[in-house]
Write a protein that holds these residues in place. Structure first.
Motif, PDB file in Angstrom:
ATOM      1  N   MET A   1      34.510  14.256  -7.224  1.00 12.86           N
ATOM      2  CA  MET A   1      33.318  13.498  -7.549  1.00 12.86           C
ATOM      3  C   MET A   1      32.216  13.904  -6.578  1.00 12.86           C
ATOM      4  O   MET A   1      32.424  13.952  -5.379  1.00 12.86           O
ATOM      5  CB  MET A   1      33.586  12.004  -7.424  1.00 12.86           C
ATOM      6  N   LYS A   2      31.050  14.196  -7.115  1.00 10.43           N
ATOM      7  CA  LYS A   2      29.896  14.525  -6.281  1.00 10.43           C
ATOM      8  C   LYS A   2      29.242  13.241  -5.788  1.00 10.43           C
ATOM      9  O   LYS A   2      29.196  12.248  -6.486  1.00 10.43           O
ATOM     10  CB  LYS A   2      28.871  15.326  -7.083  1.00 10.43           C
ATOM     11  N   HIS A   3      28.729  13.306  -4.575  1.00 16.43           N
ATOM     12  CA  HIS A   3      27.972  12.190  -4.016  1.00 16.43           C
ATOM     13  C   HIS A   3      26.537  12.651  -3.820  1.00 16.43           C
ATOM     14  O   HIS A   3      26.285  13.736  -3.303  1.00 16.43           O
ATOM     15  CB  HIS A   3      28.544  11.756  -2.659  1.00 16.43           C
ATOM     16  N   ARG A   4      25.588  11.817  -4.257  1.00 21.30           N
ATOM     17  CA  ARG A   4      24.165  12.108  -4.104  1.00 21.30           C
ATOM     18  C   ARG A   4      23.487  10.886  -3.514  1.00 21.30           C
ATOM     19  O   ARG A   4      23.950   9.765  -3.696  1.00 21.30           O
ATOM     20  CB  ARG A   4      23.526  12.457  -5.453  1.00 21.30           C
ATOM     21  N   VAL A   5      22.397  11.128  -2.810  1.00 22.67           N
ATOM     22  CA  VAL A   5      21.586  10.043  -2.269  1.00 22.67           C
ATOM     23  C   VAL A   5      20.184  10.153  -2.866  1.00 22.67           C
ATOM     24  O   VAL A   5      19.696  11.239  -3.136  1.00 22.67           O
ATOM     25  CB  VAL A   5      21.512  10.088  -0.725  1.00 22.67           C
ATOM     26  N   ARG A   6      19.579   9.007  -3.114  1.00 21.46           N
ATOM     27  CA  ARG A   6      18.217   8.964  -3.649  1.00 21.46           C
ATOM     28  C   ARG A   6      17.466   7.866  -2.920  1.00 21.46           C
ATOM     29  O   ARG A   6      18.001   6.791  -2.690  1.00 21.46           O
ATOM     30  CB  ARG A   6      18.258   8.673  -5.148  1.00 21.46           C
ATOM     31  N   ALA A   7      16.218   8.129  -2.580  1.00 23.54           N
ATOM     32  CA  ALA A   7      15.425   7.172  -1.804  1.00 23.54           C
ATOM     33  C   ALA A   7      14.379   6.480  -2.667  1.00 23.54           C
ATOM     34  O   ALA A   7      13.703   7.116  -3.461  1.00 23.54           O
ATOM     35  CB  ALA A   7      14.722   7.890  -0.652  1.00 23.54           C
ATOM     36  N   VAL A   8      14.288   5.194  -2.486  1.00 28.05           N
ATOM     37  CA  VAL A   8      13.132   4.433  -2.938  1.00 28.05           C
ATOM     38  C   VAL A   8      12.290   4.299  -1.674  1.00 28.05           C
ATOM     39  O   VAL A   8      12.547   3.441  -0.829  1.00 28.05           O
ATOM     40  CB  VAL A   8      13.537   3.064  -3.509  1.00 28.05           C
ATOM     41  N   ALA A   9      11.351   5.227  -1.504  1.00 31.29           N
ATOM     42  CA  ALA A   9      10.613   5.372  -0.253  1.00 31.29           C
ATOM     43  C   ALA A   9       9.280   4.646  -0.336  1.00 31.29           C
ATOM     44  O   ALA A   9       8.445   4.966  -1.179  1.00 31.29           O
ATOM     45  CB  ALA A   9      10.392   6.855   0.047  1.00 31.29           C
ATOM     46  N   ILE A  10       9.111   3.678   0.548  1.00 34.16           N
ATOM     47  CA  ILE A  10       7.896   2.861   0.557  1.00 34.16           C
ATOM     48  C   ILE A  10       7.215   3.034   1.912  1.00 34.16           C
ATOM     49  O   ILE A  10       7.855   2.915   2.960  1.00 34.16           O
ATOM     50  CB  ILE A  10       8.220   1.381   0.294  1.00 34.16           C
ATOM     51  N   THR A  11       5.925   3.314   1.874  1.00 34.32           N
ATOM     52  CA  THR A  11       5.167   3.503   3.111  1.00 34.32           C
ATOM     53  C   THR A  11       4.754   2.149   3.687  1.00 34.32           C
ATOM     54  O   THR A  11       4.776   1.130   2.997  1.00 34.32           O
ATOM     55  CB  THR A  11       3.901   4.345   2.870  1.00 34.32           C
ATOM     56  N   ASP A  12       4.367   2.150   4.946  1.00 26.93           N
ATOM     57  CA  ASP A  12       3.916   0.910   5.588  1.00 26.93           C
ATOM     58  C   ASP A  12       2.670   0.336   4.922  1.00 26.93           C
ATOM     59  O   ASP A  12       2.418  -0.858   4.998  1.00 26.93           O
ATOM     60  CB  ASP A  12       3.635   1.138   7.075  1.00 26.93           C
ATOM     61  N   ASP A  13       1.877   1.189   4.255  1.00 26.37           N
ATOM     62  CA  ASP A  13       0.680   0.671   3.585  1.00 26.37           C
ATOM     63  C   ASP A  13       0.935   0.335   2.112  1.00 26.37           C
ATOM     64  O   ASP A  13       0.007   0.160   1.338  1.00 26.37           O
ATOM     65  CB  ASP A  13      -0.509   1.627   3.737  1.00 26.37           C
ATOM     66  N   GLY A  14       2.224   0.227   1.713  1.00 22.55           N
ATOM     67  CA  GLY A  14       2.561  -0.294   0.390  1.00 22.55           C
ATOM     68  C   GLY A  14       2.541   0.703  -0.754  1.00 22.55           C
ATOM     69  O   GLY A  14       2.310   0.319  -1.889  1.00 22.55           O
ATOM     70  N   HIS A  15       2.797   1.963  -0.497  1.00 24.81           N
ATOM     71  CA  HIS A  15       2.874   2.968  -1.555  1.00 24.81           C
ATOM     72  C   HIS A  15       4.314   3.420  -1.761  1.00 24.81           C
ATOM     73  O   HIS A  15       5.057   3.607  -0.799  1.00 24.81           O
ATOM     74  CB  HIS A  15       2.029   4.197  -1.207  1.00 24.81           C
ATOM     75  N   LEU A  16       4.699   3.589  -3.011  1.00 23.83           N
ATOM     76  CA  LEU A  16       5.970   4.196  -3.367  1.00 23.83           C
ATOM     77  C   LEU A  16       5.757   5.699  -3.429  1.00 23.83           C
ATOM     78  O   LEU A  16       4.800   6.162  -4.056  1.00 23.83           O
ATOM     79  CB  LEU A  16       6.440   3.686  -4.735  1.00 23.83           C
ATOM     80  N   LEU A  17       6.631   6.465  -2.770  1.00 23.82           N
ATOM     81  CA  LEU A  17       6.487   7.913  -2.752  1.00 23.82           C
ATOM     82  C   LEU A  17       7.404   8.553  -3.781  1.00 23.82           C
ATOM     83  O   LEU A  17       8.580   8.193  -3.881  1.00 23.82           O
ATOM     84  CB  LEU A  17       6.820   8.474  -1.364  1.00 23.82           C
ATOM     85  N   ALA A  18       6.865   9.479  -4.527  1.00 27.68           N
ATOM     86  CA  ALA A  18       7.636  10.257  -5.494  1.00 27.68           C
ATOM     87  C   ALA A  18       7.230  11.713  -5.342  1.00 27.68           C
ATOM     88  O   ALA A  18       6.269  12.037  -4.649  1.00 27.68           O
ATOM     89  CB  ALA A  18       7.371   9.770  -6.915  1.00 27.68           C
ATOM     90  N   ILE A  19       7.988  12.582  -5.978  1.00 28.87           N
ATOM     91  CA  ILE A  19       7.711  14.013  -5.931  1.00 28.87           C
ATOM     92  C   ILE A  19       7.361  14.482  -7.326  1.00 28.87           C
ATOM     93  O   ILE A  19       8.059  14.167  -8.293  1.00 28.87           O
ATOM     94  CB  ILE A  19       8.932  14.784  -5.412  1.00 28.87           C
ATOM     95  N   LYS A  20       6.268  15.200  -7.426  1.00 26.53           N
ATOM     96  CA  LYS A  20       5.879  15.813  -8.693  1.00 26.53           C
ATOM     97  C   LYS A  20       6.488  17.213  -8.713  1.00 26.53           C
ATOM     98  O   LYS A  20       6.106  18.071  -7.932  1.00 26.53           O
ATOM     99  CB  LYS A  20       4.356  15.889  -8.803  1.00 26.53           C
ATOM    100  N   ARG A  21       7.475  17.406  -9.563  1.00 30.88           N
ATOM    101  CA  ARG A  21       8.141  18.706  -9.683  1.00 30.88           C
ATOM    102  C   ARG A  21       7.361  19.588 -10.649  1.00 30.88           C
ATOM    103  O   ARG A  21       6.912  19.135 -11.696  1.00 30.88           O
ATOM    104  CB  ARG A  21       9.554  18.547 -10.212  1.00 30.88           C
ATOM    105  N   ILE A  22       7.260  20.840 -10.284  1.00 31.22           N
ATOM    106  CA  ILE A  22       6.567  21.822 -11.114  1.00 31.22           C
ATOM    107  C   ILE A  22       7.525  22.984 -11.313  1.00 31.22           C
ATOM    108  O   ILE A  22       7.885  23.670 -10.357  1.00 31.22           O
ATOM    109  CB  ILE A  22       5.270  22.291 -10.433  1.00 31.22           C
ATOM    110  N   LYS A  23       7.982  23.159 -12.558  1.00 29.43           N
ATOM    111  CA  LYS A  23       8.910  24.245 -12.879  1.00 29.43           C
ATOM    112  C   LYS A  23       8.348  25.055 -14.039  1.00 29.43           C
ATOM    113  O   LYS A  23       7.761  24.488 -14.969  1.00 29.43           O
ATOM    114  CB  LYS A  23      10.283  23.687 -13.249  1.00 29.43           C
TER     115      LYS A  23
END
Length: 109
Positions: A1-23
């Motif tokens: 079984m593979k194990h993966r981690v994923r972040a719900v990343a929130i900045t101190d100024d209240g922004h959720l961070l995501a990544i825009k993937r470009i393929k």
């Protein structure tokens, strides 16, 4: 079984961070920072911090909580660990064409 981690990343100024993937050949899409757990990771938290550094160049982050769920399908089974994180500093991540996306969260969310 593979194990993966994923972040719900929130900045101190209240922004959720995501990544825009470009393929090539695909429309750009957004994902939460994530990665696989590697044999050198001492813990899931270490794997998540390493992933945040690789994906966001985060140098100051706290893991506030970890939850897990198992994704099962006909061809794969993955144990996915979600971490709620607080990010204070991000930089320019290298390696892939991508962009950091900030979403403003509503108060109380």
């Amino acid at each position: 079984m593979k194990h993966r981690v994923r972040a719900v990343a929130i900045t101190d100024d209240g922004h959720l961070l995501a990544i825009k993937r470009i393929k090539p050949g695909r429309d750009p899409y957004r994902v939460l920072p994530d990665g696989g757990v590697e044999s050198g990771d001492a813990s899931l938290k270490d794997a998540l911090l390493r992933g945040l550094h690789e994906e966001l160049a985060a140098t100051d982050a706290d893991i506030l909580a970890l939850v897990q769920r198992i994704d099962e399908g006909p061809r794969r089974r993955v144990r996915l660990h979600h971490g709620r994180t607080r990010i204070r500093r991000v930089g320019q991540a290298l390696g892939r064409p991508q962009a950091l996306v900030r979403f403003r969260l509503r108060p109380g969310s």
